[in-house]
Scaffold this motif. Structure first.
Motif, PDB file in Angstrom:
ATOM      1  N   MET A 265     -13.614   4.861 -18.423  1.00 30.92           N
ATOM      2  CA  MET A 265     -13.838   4.741 -16.985  1.00 30.92           C
ATOM      3  C   MET A 265     -15.213   5.277 -16.602  1.00 30.92           C
ATOM      4  SD  MET A 265     -12.938   3.698 -14.037  1.00 30.92           S
ATOM      5  CE  MET A 265     -11.264   3.163 -14.301  1.00 30.92           C
ATOM      6  N   LEU A 266     -15.628   6.397 -17.205  1.00 28.59           N
ATOM      7  CA  LEU A 266     -16.947   6.944 -16.908  1.00 28.59           C
ATOM      8  C   LEU A 266     -18.028   5.950 -17.306  1.00 28.59           C
ATOM      9  CD1 LEU A 266     -18.815   9.174 -15.930  1.00 28.59           C
ATOM     10  CD2 LEU A 266     -18.545  10.301 -18.158  1.00 28.59           C
TER      11      LEU A 266
ATOM     12  N   GLN B  15     -18.046   3.090 -14.718  1.00 30.06           N
ATOM     13  CA  GLN B  15     -18.606   3.492 -13.430  1.00 30.06           C
ATOM     14  C   GLN B  15     -20.125   3.679 -13.524  1.00 30.06           C
ATOM     15  OE1 GLN B  15     -16.201   4.016 -10.412  1.00 30.06           O
ATOM     16  NE2 GLN B  15     -15.687   2.492 -11.934  1.00 30.06           N
TER      17      GLN B  15
ATOM     18  N   GLN C 257     -18.934  14.186 -18.198  1.00 22.90           N
ATOM     19  CA  GLN C 257     -17.519  14.198 -18.551  1.00 22.90           C
ATOM     20  C   GLN C 257     -16.920  15.604 -18.434  1.00 22.90           C
ATOM     21  OE1 GLN C 257     -16.546  12.557 -22.394  1.00 22.90           O
ATOM     22  NE2 GLN C 257     -14.710  11.654 -21.528  1.00 22.90           N
TER      23      GLN C 257
ATOM     24  N   ILE D   1     -11.523  12.158 -15.844  1.00 21.57           N
ATOM     25  CA  ILE D   1     -11.985  10.792 -16.041  1.00 21.57           C
ATOM     26  C   ILE D   1     -11.991  10.477 -17.536  1.00 21.57           C
ATOM     27  CG2 ILE D   1     -14.449  11.360 -16.143  1.00 21.57           C
ATOM     28  CD1 ILE D   1     -14.982   8.751 -14.568  1.00 21.57           C
ATOM     29  N   THR D   2     -11.557   9.275 -17.882  1.00 21.63           N
ATOM     30  CA  THR D   2     -11.578   8.865 -19.283  1.00 21.63           C
ATOM     31  C   THR D   2     -12.992   8.416 -19.655  1.00 21.63           C
ATOM     32  OG1 THR D   2     -11.052   6.555 -18.811  1.00 21.63           O
ATOM     33  CG2 THR D   2      -9.171   8.073 -19.141  1.00 21.63           C
TER      34      THR D   2
ATOM     35  N   LYS E 184     -12.593   6.103  -6.880  1.00 22.76           N
ATOM     36  CA  LYS E 184     -12.262   7.502  -7.154  1.00 22.76           C
ATOM     37  C   LYS E 184     -13.423   8.292  -7.742  1.00 22.76           C
ATOM     38  CE  LYS E 184      -8.704  10.174  -9.522  1.00 22.76           C
ATOM     39  NZ  LYS E 184      -7.457  10.080 -10.287  1.00 22.76           N
ATOM     40  N   TRP E 185     -14.320   7.653  -8.487  1.00 26.22           N
ATOM     41  CA  TRP E 185     -15.282   8.391  -9.289  1.00 26.22           C
ATOM     42  C   TRP E 185     -16.743   8.261  -8.883  1.00 26.22           C
ATOM     43  CZ3 TRP E 185     -12.748  11.873 -11.726  1.00 26.22           C
ATOM     44  CH2 TRP E 185     -11.460  11.608 -12.213  1.00 26.22           C
TER      45      TRP E 185
END
Length: 123
Positions: A54-55, A58, A44, A50-51, A24-25
């Motif tokens: 998660m960032l 990734q 961000q 996005i949390t 997704k990211w």
């Protein structure tokens, strides 16, 4: 440095591509970095859904795969920037193609009557 081919888990080129930029990211992160180096907070703000966890995950995966560089500056408070590597730059034509395909898809789904939403990073 040449990669050890015995550790590459892909045989199919499409599978390899999706392994590196799928999800997704990752493609969105890469697209945002086409304009130059960005700090974590800037990324961000560009992707409010996005949390932070998660960032971070990734970004680490993209760095491990050689698509982005992480620059840590020795200042207080710490300053960290992310930018595309030369290898990461090679993904740009794929992102451009995804943007063009997505634009055609959204136009077909929305029809001509609806107003356009705010533009995305690729436009």
């Amino acid at each position: 440095m040449k990669r050890d081919c015995s550790k590459i888990p892909y045989d199919c080129p499409i599978e390899a591509t999706l392994g590196l930029i799928g999800g997704k990211w990752k493609a969105l992160i890469l697209d945002h970095l086409t304009g130059g180096a960005l700090r974590f907070g800037e990324l961000q703000k560009m992707m409010p859904k996005i949390t932070p966890k998660m960032l971070t995950q990734q970004l680490r995966e993209l760095e491990t795969d050689g698509l982005i560089l992480r620059h840590v500056y020795p200042v207080v408070p710490p300053k960290v920037e992310y930018e595309l590597t030369d290898f990461g730059q090679t993904v740009l034509p794929i992102l451009d193609a995804m943007c063009a395909w997505g634009r055609v898809y959204l136009d077909n789904v929305r029809g001509q009557d609806e107003t356009e939403p705010a533009s995305c990073a690729c436009e």
